[in-house]
Design a protein around this motif. Sequence first.
Motif, PDB file in Angstrom:
ATOM      1  N   GLY A 486      10.547   7.948  36.298  1.00 20.78           N
ATOM      2  CA  GLY A 486      10.600   6.869  35.312  1.00 20.78           C
ATOM      3  C   GLY A 486      10.036   7.245  33.954  1.00 20.78           C
ATOM      4  O   GLY A 486      10.665   7.034  32.920  1.00 20.78           O
ATOM      5  N   LYS A 487       8.823   7.834  33.949  1.00 21.08           N
ATOM      6  CA  LYS A 487       8.160   8.123  32.677  1.00 21.08           C
ATOM      7  C   LYS A 487       8.956   9.161  31.870  1.00 21.08           C
ATOM      8  O   LYS A 487       9.088   9.045  30.642  1.00 21.08           O
ATOM      9  N   ASN A 492      11.988  11.280  27.383  1.00 16.58           N
ATOM     10  CA  ASN A 492      12.994  12.205  26.822  1.00 16.58           C
ATOM     11  C   ASN A 492      14.356  12.114  27.494  1.00 16.58           C
ATOM     12  O   ASN A 492      15.148  13.058  27.433  1.00 16.58           O
ATOM     13  N   GLY A 493      14.599  10.997  28.168  1.00 21.43           N
ATOM     14  CA  GLY A 493      15.899  10.831  28.813  1.00 21.43           C
ATOM     15  C   GLY A 493      16.000  11.568  30.144  1.00 21.43           C
ATOM     16  O   GLY A 493      17.081  11.752  30.681  1.00 21.43           O
ATOM     17  N   GLY A 494      14.843  12.022  30.653  1.00 21.11           N
ATOM     18  CA  GLY A 494      14.843  12.652  31.982  1.00 21.11           C
ATOM     19  C   GLY A 494      15.295  14.096  32.000  1.00 21.11           C
ATOM     20  O   GLY A 494      15.763  14.597  33.025  1.00 21.11           O
ATOM     21  N   ILE A 514       7.356  24.125  35.363  1.00 21.50           N
ATOM     22  CA  ILE A 514       7.698  22.786  34.862  1.00 21.50           C
ATOM     23  C   ILE A 514       8.419  22.891  33.533  1.00 21.50           C
ATOM     24  O   ILE A 514       7.926  23.530  32.594  1.00 21.50           O
ATOM     25  N   LEU A 515       9.586  22.283  33.458  1.00 16.79           N
ATOM     26  CA  LEU A 515      10.282  22.105  32.187  1.00 16.79           C
ATOM     27  C   LEU A 515      10.379  20.600  32.010  1.00 16.79           C
ATOM     28  O   LEU A 515      11.053  19.919  32.784  1.00 16.79           O
ATOM     29  N   GLY A 516       9.677  20.064  31.027  1.00 14.83           N
ATOM     30  CA  GLY A 516       9.700  18.613  30.874  1.00 14.83           C
ATOM     31  C   GLY A 516       8.611  18.154  29.929  1.00 14.83           C
ATOM     32  O   GLY A 516       7.792  18.949  29.476  1.00 14.83           O
ATOM     33  N   PRO A 517       8.581  16.841  29.650  1.00 18.49           N
ATOM     34  CA  PRO A 517       7.555  16.341  28.733  1.00 18.49           C
ATOM     35  C   PRO A 517       6.156  16.579  29.305  1.00 18.49           C
ATOM     36  O   PRO A 517       5.939  16.396  30.496  1.00 18.49           O
ATOM     37  N   PRO A 547       3.269   4.577  36.048  1.00 21.42           N
ATOM     38  CA  PRO A 547       4.309   5.600  35.905  1.00 21.42           C
ATOM     39  C   PRO A 547       3.799   6.772  35.060  1.00 21.42           C
ATOM     40  O   PRO A 547       3.353   6.581  33.934  1.00 21.42           O
ATOM     41  N   THR A 548       3.854   7.958  35.622  1.00 21.75           N
ATOM     42  CA  THR A 548       3.457   9.171  34.889  1.00 21.75           C
ATOM     43  C   THR A 548       4.426  10.294  35.257  1.00 21.75           C
ATOM     44  O   THR A 548       5.177  10.175  36.235  1.00 21.75           O
ATOM     45  N   VAL A 549       4.343  11.371  34.481  1.00 20.12           N
ATOM     46  CA  VAL A 549       5.152  12.542  34.842  1.00 20.12           C
ATOM     47  C   VAL A 549       4.478  13.270  36.010  1.00 20.12           C
ATOM     48  O   VAL A 549       5.136  13.997  36.756  1.00 20.12           O
TER      49      VAL A 549
END
Length: 570
Positions: A486-487, A492-494, A514-517, A547-549
Amino acid sequence: MAVEVKMPQLGLTMEEGTVSKWVKKEGDTVKVGDILLEITTDKLTSEVASEAEGTLIKIVAQEGEDVPVKGILAYIGQAGEVVGGAAPAPTAAQAPAAAPVPKKVGKTTVAVIGGGPGGYVTAIRAAQLGGEVTLIEKNKLGGTCLNVGCIPTKVLLHSAEALAEAKNMAELGINVEVKGVDWNKVQAKKSAVTNQLVSGVTSLMKANKIKVIEGVASFATKDTLTVTKEDGSKENLTFDKIIIASGSVPAVPPIPGVKENANCVDSTGALSFETVPKSLLVIGGGVIGIELATAYSRFGTEVTVVEAMSKLLPMMDGELTAQLRKMMETRGIKIMTDAKVQSVEGAGANTKVNVEVGGKVEVFTAEKVLVAVGRRTDTEALNLDGVGIAHDRGRIAVNDKMETSLANVYAIGDCLGKVMLAHVASAQGEIAAENALGEDVVYDGATNPSCVYTDPEFAGVGLTEEKAKEMGMDFQVGKFPLMANGKSLIMNGGIGMIKFIIGKEYKEVLGVHILGPRATDLIGECALAIGMEATVEDIIATIHAHPTVTEAVREAALAAEKRAIHIPNK
Ligand code: FAD
Ligand code: NAI
């Protein structure tokens, strides 16, 4: 034939364990899965289960004994069977004890050469331990990192990201008019942040009573440094311990035309362009090339990256690197791999770069050319050969205590020419300072994270899938796409993915990518897991906030066990 029960390796960093308790005794019948004994390391207690069926015919390592990983603990076989063969591996307890190092009476004088994140941290740690510390810096405190490295690049990347977000605001329901980039203000922000941090280091030196001398240090003898000041005057200073933290400078490749062409710049030049260039060709798809390509493409520069190897960022996880490449290309960055710059020609506004790719030579024209093909150690001024400090073409050789070949001289950070990262330099600096002041500690890089500040961010720690394969390890992989988090979807649109590499037998965390926000922040938990020899179960058992990454970190761990909740398990 009797089966050996061996000390398991419960994590990347584990070297030995202590037999804390035998649950079974000699003569007991055991089945597969029965708990035989408990072991402890400095970080955990774990049970060792039997992998064989039979009788516990001999216990080799008694309670309280330290046993190296894969050392023999016991034998399981037929009742009455006699075990022979090779002698069990020597236990740590049997190893000859090291002679105690006598501690110096009075203050130990310590010189630190270089005031970068390696040197200034070393100096503070040495002062904390009671050393009388002098730091010699030929340029600015803060070194590469604060002045022309980590910090200024992140300022540019932050402004570039803010610009991209501002352009995207309508999607979030906010109407703003983006008038463009005020480059002078971006540069002013960069200088303000850098200056504030450098003055913070100056204050820290004062607070820790560290004497700072401006000048170039060179070894006169094994314990005496000659410091040459800006006015040419020289001073000889003698110390009990000397710690070299002289860092690195950009490497200049022998490509015809690069040295002579004023439009070819290194990372330092690319941080201070007078205006945002219309076009930029980047030689080298490593960390510097990719971060600055990300920033300038966001500022509106037409960017082309030329990388000699078959993939960008060769040390990072290949699958995620490929995803990152696609994203960069979608944003309009032209990327060529397996491509070799043959020469650079011309001057003025347009520089021609001849690139050999796929057996043909293509000619590119760019306003500026960034040369980012790696860095070389800055050790020429030190007179290493004159005093017998071992090195390999300027890369100083050290052991895991950061000791050089010369007693009482240590070296840390970029000047070793190995892993060139600020946090590694600082970590090694603390080890060197502690050893110089009479402690006995070693540097272990197993928990060192690699972070690339792209958009989204990219971070990894421990083994990549490629490395685990190359090492012949028995491992399993868990992947979680951020589209299902969710986060990430909000932020960034997932876009992105988290990937766990875990050992098949003991389920220990071997690597996380990890590739992501916020990847560069999330990797801290994963580095801790590796350092604590955590298993995938430890990650799963930890409740992650919603909700968190970070929830996606746990989901990727679950996926490794085919238990992911928010994606189907294959
Ligand atoms: P340095 O920071 O290079 O410091 C060495 C110091 O020693 C210098 O100040 C130099 O002037 C001085 N010196 C050298 N010789 C002498 C001498 N003979 N006498 C006196 N003084 C001397 N790393 C990260 O971890 N994260 C990042 O995001 C990151 N981004 C980067 C971006 C760029 C563009 C660059 C170029 C590097 C980046 N790095 C990053 C790498 C990081 O900057 C270095 O790994 C780190 O600065 C190394 O620290 P150090 O103390 O070993 O050396
Ligand atoms: P690098 O080693 O990361 O990358 C250099 C790249 O250039 C490699 O991929 C290499 O294959 C390629 N290359 C070499 N010669 C070439 C040629 N002739 N033509 C085309 N490609 C060529 O070095 P980089 O990017 O200069 O960075 C230096 C160091 O600074 C890094 O190794 C890293 O340690 C540090 N750094 C760290 C950052 C971070 O932690 N976020 C950011 C920036 C730098």
